[in-house]
Design a protein around this motif. Structure first.
Motif, short mmCIF file in Angstrom:
data_model
loop_
_atom_site.label_atom_id
_atom_site.label_comp_id
_atom_site.label_asym_id
_atom_site.label_seq_id
_atom_site.Cartn_x
_atom_site.Cartn_y
_atom_site.Cartn_z
N THR A 192 0.82 -1.21 0.00
CA THR A 192 0.00 0.00 0.00
C THR A 192 0.86 1.26 0.00
N SER A 193 1.99 1.21 0.67
CA SER A 193 2.79 2.43 0.83
C SER A 193 3.44 2.89 -0.47
N TRP A 194 3.45 2.05 -1.51
CA TRP A 194 3.94 2.53 -2.81
C TRP A 194 3.10 3.71 -3.30
N HIS A 195 1.84 3.77 -2.86
CA HIS A 195 0.96 4.87 -3.28
C HIS A 195 1.30 6.19 -2.60
N SER A 196 2.25 6.19 -1.71
CA SER A 196 2.62 7.43 -1.03
C SER A 196 3.10 8.50 -2.00
N ASN A 197 3.54 8.06 -3.19
CA ASN A 197 4.04 9.05 -4.15
C ASN A 197 2.93 9.99 -4.63
N LYS A 198 1.67 9.66 -4.38
CA LYS A 198 0.57 10.56 -4.75
C LYS A 198 0.37 11.66 -3.71
N PHE A 199 1.17 11.63 -2.65
CA PHE A 199 1.01 12.59 -1.55
C PHE A 199 2.28 13.41 -1.31
N LEU A 200 3.30 13.20 -2.14
CA LEU A 200 4.58 13.88 -1.96
C LEU A 200 4.60 15.12 -2.86
N ASN A 201 4.62 16.27 -2.24
CA ASN A 201 4.60 17.53 -2.98
C ASN A 201 6.03 17.95 -3.29
N PRO A 202 6.44 18.02 -4.58
CA PRO A 202 7.85 18.29 -4.90
C PRO A 202 8.29 19.71 -4.57
N ILE A 203 7.37 20.59 -4.23
CA ILE A 203 7.75 21.95 -3.84
C ILE A 203 8.17 22.00 -2.39
N ARG A 204 7.35 21.48 -1.51
CA ARG A 204 7.59 21.65 -0.08
C ARG A 204 8.20 20.44 0.60
N ASP A 205 8.11 19.26 -0.05
CA ASP A 205 8.60 18.03 0.57
C ASP A 205 9.95 17.64 -0.01
N GLY A 206 10.60 16.73 0.70
CA GLY A 206 11.82 16.13 0.17
C GLY A 206 11.47 15.02 -0.80
N ALA A 207 12.39 14.10 -0.97
CA ALA A 207 12.19 12.99 -1.91
C ALA A 207 12.48 11.68 -1.22
N VAL A 208 11.87 10.63 -1.75
CA VAL A 208 12.12 9.27 -1.27
C VAL A 208 12.66 8.47 -2.45
N LEU A 209 13.80 7.83 -2.24
CA LEU A 209 14.39 6.97 -3.27
C LEU A 209 14.28 5.52 -2.80
N PRO A 210 13.25 4.79 -3.26
CA PRO A 210 13.15 3.38 -2.88
C PRO A 210 14.13 2.54 -3.68
N ILE A 211 14.79 1.62 -2.99
CA ILE A 211 15.66 0.65 -3.64
C ILE A 211 15.12 -0.73 -3.29
N LEU A 212 14.40 -1.34 -4.22
CA LEU A 212 13.85 -2.67 -3.99
C LEU A 212 14.97 -3.68 -4.17
N HIS A 213 15.37 -4.31 -3.08
CA HIS A 213 16.52 -5.20 -3.09
C HIS A 213 16.04 -6.64 -3.30
N LEU A 214 16.05 -7.07 -4.54
CA LEU A 214 15.61 -8.42 -4.88
C LEU A 214 16.80 -9.37 -4.84
N ASN A 215 16.98 -10.04 -3.68
CA ASN A 215 18.02 -11.07 -3.66
C ASN A 215 17.41 -12.46 -3.72
N GLY A 216 16.09 -12.51 -3.91
CA GLY A 216 15.48 -13.75 -4.34
C GLY A 216 14.83 -14.63 -3.31
N TYR A 217 15.19 -14.47 -2.01
CA TYR A 217 14.73 -15.46 -1.05
C TYR A 217 14.41 -14.83 0.30
N LYS A 218 13.51 -15.52 1.00
CA LYS A 218 13.22 -15.21 2.40
C LYS A 218 14.01 -16.22 3.25
N ILE A 219 13.47 -16.59 4.41
CA ILE A 219 14.19 -17.52 5.28
C ILE A 219 14.34 -18.89 4.61
N ALA A 220 13.28 -19.38 4.00
CA ALA A 220 13.34 -20.72 3.41
C ALA A 220 12.51 -20.84 2.14
N ASN A 221 12.19 -19.72 1.53
CA ASN A 221 11.36 -19.73 0.33
C ASN A 221 11.81 -18.66 -0.64
#
Length: 802
Positions: A192-221
């Motif tokens: 759900t939080s990916w939708h936060s970009n609809k609430f970030l005002n580029p004039i008054r707010d800073g920026a968020v740089l998401p880095i989705l780290h796909l290393n492929g696995y969880k604990i055992a899956n």
């Protein structure tokens, strides 16, 4: 600065780094990886200056290796652009147990040694750091409050991105880099939080740089996003409104070039977006950049152990090689692994990082581990508060008129917003208007950067520069507010009572963060309290019914000590104003306020309300007739609806049992019931006994589940005589009084309870008891026939009794 075009290749494999810079960046990364692995394994011989022996390793091998190399790889590249462009940037580590990467970078940047001098930048200090990690009484494997630069512990996954956006709101110069683990990316809150970009005002707010780290696995899956096609993955994020840049590979040298190009491209895009919006004054919603980093899990670690694949597989998630004390081959593998980072090239004879690598990190506050935004109390400024007394309602005679408590509060919050237009936010899941707080829209509308239609001008109350935050995700709102508070600002979150449970575990984590910070970490400056207003309460769910009836969030809150958590149940509008002013001024607490939106009786003048709320618990003289004598019974209440029913019971009893001596006690601050010898967290046993008596019956009409009062008072002298009425899971589509009757918190059942528990009334009160039973039958019959409570019940006012 050159702004990349849309046709420019993403994650370019061109050699964008000079050879010397590449060499030093890779060496710095090796140092990070060496420290991360060393924390897991070593208790002696920290720089491998002698052959590794079993006794050099820890007795218990604890920690998580899998995400650390990818995180440190990212960190090294973020440091490069921080230095190159003098960026103001912080780092949020989403992978839950990925603390070794953050700690390693914190140590190499020198911040850790500045905060903890015993972890000095030499061999002895490095050994102390290794020994402390995942060791009893010392350093955890999450990014706990003890870790400089952290505002996100990540114990439960899913909130890193919402925390990042909360930090960016109203921080126009800040870039928040958020590394999101691909396991974390499977959670509902993160999605759900990916939708936060609809609430970030580029004039008054800073920026968020998401880095989705796909290393492929969880604990055992395997993880979901790592096993879908690249096309599907990129379409997903474009659908969310992002512009993804993909960096993929497993060979360090080309990956360094790709990551350098990607990070620099993203920074350029962010600056171009902000420049355009700030120069034109048009905060149109842009497509913010993000990075998808595909790298092996456990990158640079052992490729296999005992014939089983480790690197780039789920076995690299935690400790890749076990049994090093008893298995010589495993010890050999670990030594070979650690020596592959060539620590002798990275650290000098003293054990310090060599100067040319030390110079790779930013300096001073530009270090992500020393950035003051990650210790937000250092930046916090007190709210400029209007005088809450100016919003008082005139109650007239006690209990003679009705007013909406939250409607009254809305006027106060409107002016809090007006006076603090860069440091205060009001958040709710589409419920500010429903909860009668809509007057705040006079100060600022709701933030909205998605499409706007002409009809929205007719009451939708949305605008790109709005400051009120509404989104139908309690998780995201709570995460935004926590990030906002932890970076030095203020706010209030309001929600329907039944659905406050959605953030149970988020409350738990934040409360634990505050408790640890207050009790053990003197260098963390106090932050503004997390204020949660619960409205649309269990007792007024006229059409919503059983699904909306649950006061149990208070039970969750009560599991935390009074050092970090408080529960307030103001009985009327003026008390709510007094409580809200106190909570908004407070620091390092979680304050939960329960106040209904419907009209309720007003009892106290503002001066009386201030005194009553300051005490937190007290006798109401106008409803008591025991002055100068021992009461026969104490009737107590907590909560606006339950207070009205308790007072109605008092009025009935005083009319029909004229010799009965009643003491009426109202509780505002629930934690005052807990035994304590220190102000302000509770009453001493002596004061409690004086208030509630040592041997008389106490009938307590409580807003929530009855056992919570028993939990708070079980050590008290008179606990055996405290009889609590509260919610008993009885409800449907009810009228207010009928719902109260179903749960036996109504005026008639309370009066019957008194008659049953005062010995001298067992016989004398028989006629009154019969009348009360008849009233219950008539009230229910009327509700089922007319769909509304009887006029004499719904329009009840406190009589001028003597």
């Amino acid at each position: 600065m050159t702004v990349p075009t849309k046709n420019e290749p993403q994650g370019s494999s061109e050699k964008v780094l000079e050879a010397d810079e590449l060499r030093k960046m890779d060496a710095y990364w090796r140092a990070c990886n060496y420290l991360s692995a060393g924390m897991i394994y070593l208790r002696e011989n920290p720089l491998l200056r002698e052959p590794l022996k079993a006794e050099h390793t820890k007795n218990r091998l604890l920690g998580h290796w899998g995400s650390d190399p990818g995180q440190s790889f990212t960190w090294v590249h973020l440091n490069r652009v921080i230095r190159k462009y003098d960026l103001n940037m912080i780092y949020i580590a989403g992978p839950g147990h990925g603390a070794p990467a953050t700690i390693s970078n914190c140590y190499l940047e020198g911040t850790y040694s500045e905060v903890y001098p015993e972890k000095s930048e030499d061999e002895a200090g490095l050994l102390r750091l290794f020994r402390a990690f995942s060791f009893p009484g010392q350093l955890g494997s999450h990014c706990t409050p003890e870790v400089p630069g952290s505002i996100h512990e990540g114990g439960e996954l899913g909130y890193s991105l919402s925390h990042g956006f909360g930090a960016a709101f109203d921080n126009p110069d800040l870039i928040v880099s958020v590394v999101i683990g691909d396991g974390e990316a499977e959670t509902g809150p993160l999605a759900t939080s990916w939708h936060s970009n609809k609430f970030l005002n580029p004039i008054r707010d800073g920026a968020v740089l998401p880095i989705l780290h796909l290393n492929g696995y969880k604990i055992a899956n395997p993880t979901i996003l790592a096993r879908i096609t690249s096309e599907e993955l990129e379409q997903l994020f474009r659908g969310y409104g992002w512009e993804p840049v993909v960096v993929e590979g497993d060979e360090p040298e080309p990956m360094h070039h790709k990551m350098a190009a990607a990070v620099e491209s993203c920074v350029q895009q962010i600056r171009a977006i902000q420049f355009e919006a700030r120069s034109t004054g048009k905060p149109d919603r842009p497509r913010w950049p993000m990075i998808i980093l595909r790298s092996p899990k456990g990158w640079t670690g052992p490729k296999e152990v005992d014939g089983h694949k480790v690197e780039n597989f789920w076995r690299a998630h935690q400790v890749p090689v076990l049994d090093v004390k008893t298995n010589p081959e495993h010890l050999r593998i670990v030594e070979k692994w650690l020596r592959s980072y060539r620590p002798e090239e990275l650290f000098d004879a003293k054990g310090s990082l060599i100067p040319e690598l030390k110079a790779m990190a930013p300096v001073g506050d530009r270090r992500m581990t020393a950035n003051p935004h990650a210790n937000g109390g250092k930046l916090r400024k007190a709210l400029d508060m209007p005088d809450f007394r100016a919003y008082a309602v005139d109650p007239g005679a006690p209990g003679s008129k009705e007013v909406s408590p939250t409607g009254t509060l809305g006027k106060f919050l409107r002016d809090v917003m007006r006076k603090n237009m860069t440091t205060f936010r009001l958040l709710s899941p589409d419920e500010n208007a429903s909860n009668k707080l809509d007057e705040v829209y006079e100060a600022s509308l709701k933030t909205w950067l998605a499409a706007y239609k002409p009809e929205d001008a007719d009451g939708t109350d949305i605008a790109p520069d709005g400051r009120v935050m509404e989104m139908l995700s309690e998780h995201t709102l709570e995460g935004w507010l926590e990030g906002y508070l932890l970076t030095g600002r203020h706010g209030l979150f309001n929600t329907y009572e039944a659905f406050a449970h959605i953030i149970d575990s988020m409350y738990n984590q934040h409360a634990k963060w505050l408790e640890k910070s207050k009790a053990e970490i003197s260098w963390r400056a106090p932050v503004s309290s997390l204020n949660i207003l619960i409205s649309s309460v269990v007792w007024r769910q006229d059409h919503n019914g059983f699904s909306h009836e649950d006061p149990g969030f208070l039970d969750v809150v009560s599991n935390k000590s009074a050092e970090v958590a408080r529960i307030y149940l103001p009985p009327d509008a003026n008390c709510l104003l007094s409580v809200a002013d106190h909570c908004l001024r407070s620091q390092n607490y979680v304050n939960v306020i329960v106040a209904d939106k419907q009209p309720h009786l007003a009892y106290l003048t503002m001066d009386e309300a201030i005194v009553h709320c300051t005490k937190g618990i007290g006798i109401w003289d106008f409803a008591s007739n025991d002055e100068g004598a021992e009461p026969d019974v104490v009737i107590a209440s907590a909560g606006d609806v339950l207070t009205a029913e308790a007072l109605a019971a008092v009025a009935i009893l005083r009319e029909r049992c004229t010799e009965l001596r009643i003491r009426f006690v109202n509780v505002v601050d629930l934690y005052k019931l807990q035994p304590s010898t220190e102000h302000p967290h509770g009453l001493t046993d002596r004061d409690f006994d004086a208030l509630f008596t040592k041997d008389k019956p106490v009938i307590f009409n409580f807003h929530g589940y009855p056992w919570l009062i028993h939990k708070f008072t079980y050590k008290r002298t008179n606990h055996v005589n405290i009889h609590v009425r509260g919610y008993k899971e009885k409800g449907n589509i009810n009228t207010p009084l009928e719902l109260a009757i179903r749960n036996q918190v109504d005026r008639f059942n309370l009066a019957i309870d008194v008659l049953d528990r005062v010995p001298r009334l067992e016989t004398a009160g028989a006629h009154a008891k019969e009348w009360l039973k008849g009233q219950i039958i008539e009230a229910i019959d009327y509700a089922y026939t007319e769909g509304i409570d009887r006029p004499q019940d719904r329009d009840w006012r406190w009589p001028a009794v003597k």
